[in-house]
Design a protein around this motif. Sequence first.
Motif, PDB file in Angstrom:
ATOM      1  N   ARG A  50     -46.391 -68.040  76.194  1.00 59.67           N
ATOM      2  CA  ARG A  50     -46.849 -67.882  74.814  1.00 59.67           C
ATOM      3  C   ARG A  50     -48.370 -67.955  74.659  1.00 59.67           C
ATOM      4  N   THR A  51     -49.087 -68.168  75.747  1.00 59.51           N
ATOM      5  CA  THR A  51     -50.535 -68.268  75.670  1.00 59.51           C
ATOM      6  C   THR A  51     -51.160 -66.880  75.600  1.00 59.51           C
ATOM      7  N   LEU A  52     -52.389 -66.832  75.175  1.00 63.20           N
ATOM      8  CA  LEU A  52     -53.115 -65.573  75.041  1.00 63.20           C
ATOM      9  C   LEU A  52     -53.746 -65.167  76.369  1.00 63.20           C
ATOM     10  N   GLU A  53     -53.878 -63.875  76.542  1.00 66.81           N
ATOM     11  CA  GLU A  53     -54.575 -63.353  77.717  1.00 66.81           C
ATOM     12  C   GLU A  53     -56.043 -63.192  77.353  1.00 66.81           C
ATOM     13  N   ALA A  54     -56.855 -64.134  77.769  1.00 65.97           N
ATOM     14  CA  ALA A  54     -58.252 -64.183  77.345  1.00 65.97           C
ATOM     15  C   ALA A  54     -59.053 -62.980  77.847  1.00 65.97           C
ATOM     16  N   THR A  55     -58.797 -62.515  79.064  1.00 65.40           N
ATOM     17  CA  THR A  55     -59.582 -61.391  79.589  1.00 65.40           C
ATOM     18  C   THR A  55     -59.294 -60.115  78.813  1.00 65.40           C
ATOM     19  N   ARG A  56     -58.027 -59.862  78.477  1.00 63.24           N
ATOM     20  CA  ARG A  56     -57.684 -58.658  77.715  1.00 63.24           C
ATOM     21  C   ARG A  56     -58.290 -58.710  76.318  1.00 63.24           C
ATOM     22  N   ILE A  57     -58.258 -59.878  75.704  1.00 60.87           N
ATOM     23  CA  ILE A  57     -58.821 -60.017  74.360  1.00 60.87           C
ATOM     24  C   ILE A  57     -60.336 -59.841  74.391  1.00 60.87           C
ATOM     25  N   GLN A  58     -61.001 -60.355  75.427  1.00 61.55           N
ATOM     26  CA  GLN A  58     -62.453 -60.203  75.539  1.00 61.55           C
ATOM     27  C   GLN A  58     -62.835 -58.740  75.729  1.00 61.55           C
ATOM     28  N   GLU A  60     -61.115 -56.142  74.694  1.00 60.97           N
ATOM     29  CA  GLU A  60     -60.871 -55.470  73.410  1.00 60.97           C
ATOM     30  C   GLU A  60     -61.979 -55.789  72.408  1.00 60.97           C
ATOM     31  N   LEU A  61     -62.435 -57.034  72.382  1.00 63.09           N
ATOM     32  CA  LEU A  61     -63.532 -57.419  71.491  1.00 63.09           C
ATOM     33  C   LEU A  61     -64.813 -56.675  71.859  1.00 63.09           C
ATOM     34  N   ASN A  62     -65.092 -56.553  73.156  1.00 63.58           N
ATOM     35  CA  ASN A  62     -66.281 -55.821  73.591  1.00 63.58           C
ATOM     36  C   ASN A  62     -66.211 -54.354  73.187  1.00 63.58           C
ATOM     37  N   GLU A  63     -65.021 -53.746  73.270  1.00 61.43           N
ATOM     38  CA  GLU A  63     -64.871 -52.350  72.844  1.00 61.43           C
ATOM     39  C   GLU A  63     -65.141 -52.197  71.356  1.00 61.43           C
ATOM     40  N   HIS A  64     -64.651 -53.139  70.548  1.00 62.71           N
ATOM     41  CA  HIS A  64     -64.897 -53.073  69.107  1.00 62.71           C
ATOM     42  C   HIS A  64     -66.386 -53.245  68.791  1.00 62.71           C
ATOM     43  N   LEU A  65     -67.043 -54.156  69.501  1.00 60.81           N
ATOM     44  CA  LEU A  65     -68.479 -54.341  69.280  1.00 60.81           C
ATOM     45  C   LEU A  65     -69.267 -53.102  69.689  1.00 60.81           C
ATOM     46  N   TYR A  66     -68.850 -52.448  70.774  1.00 62.59           N
ATOM     47  CA  TYR A  66     -69.514 -51.226  71.205  1.00 62.59           C
ATOM     48  C   TYR A  66     -69.352 -50.128  70.143  1.00 62.59           C
ATOM     49  N   GLN A  67     -68.163 -50.023  69.555  1.00 64.10           N
ATOM     50  CA  GLN A  67     -67.936 -49.034  68.491  1.00 64.10           C
ATOM     51  C   GLN A  67     -68.801 -49.322  67.278  1.00 64.10           C
ATOM     52  N   LEU A  68     -68.975 -50.610  66.937  1.00 63.57           N
ATOM     53  CA  LEU A  68     -69.840 -50.960  65.814  1.00 63.57           C
ATOM     54  C   LEU A  68     -71.293 -50.587  66.090  1.00 63.57           C
TER      55      LEU A  68
END
Length: 122
Positions: A50-58, A60-68
Amino acid sequence: VHAILTPWMMAHFVKGAWSAFIYTFGGVFLMWLINGVADSLDNPFQKESRTLEATRIQVELNEHLYQLLEQARTKTASMKLEMQQEVINHKASMPRRGSFHSWQGLGVFGPAPNSEKRSSVK
């Protein structure tokens, strides 16, 4: 220790085998429940399904920041100076809409701001 001593203590304090069983089961169950909650709170970042996958989330966050950042580099649409002047002239030629203060001056929402009070003397 608790699960072993509780039945003997309950047999001594309550009447009947069924009430001793129910109170023993309830008490032992609650103690194990509290122990499980304490264990979960003691190590909240343990690796489980049930824990989060920190590397995948990071990533995805980097991709969103790049789009911004890409969107920030694009030029913003703006109105030509001639059109801006035309809009300003059009607004100036339109009649003004009424507001609360214009209605207040007519005495609709109370007396007009500069009206004198009439007093009748008898």
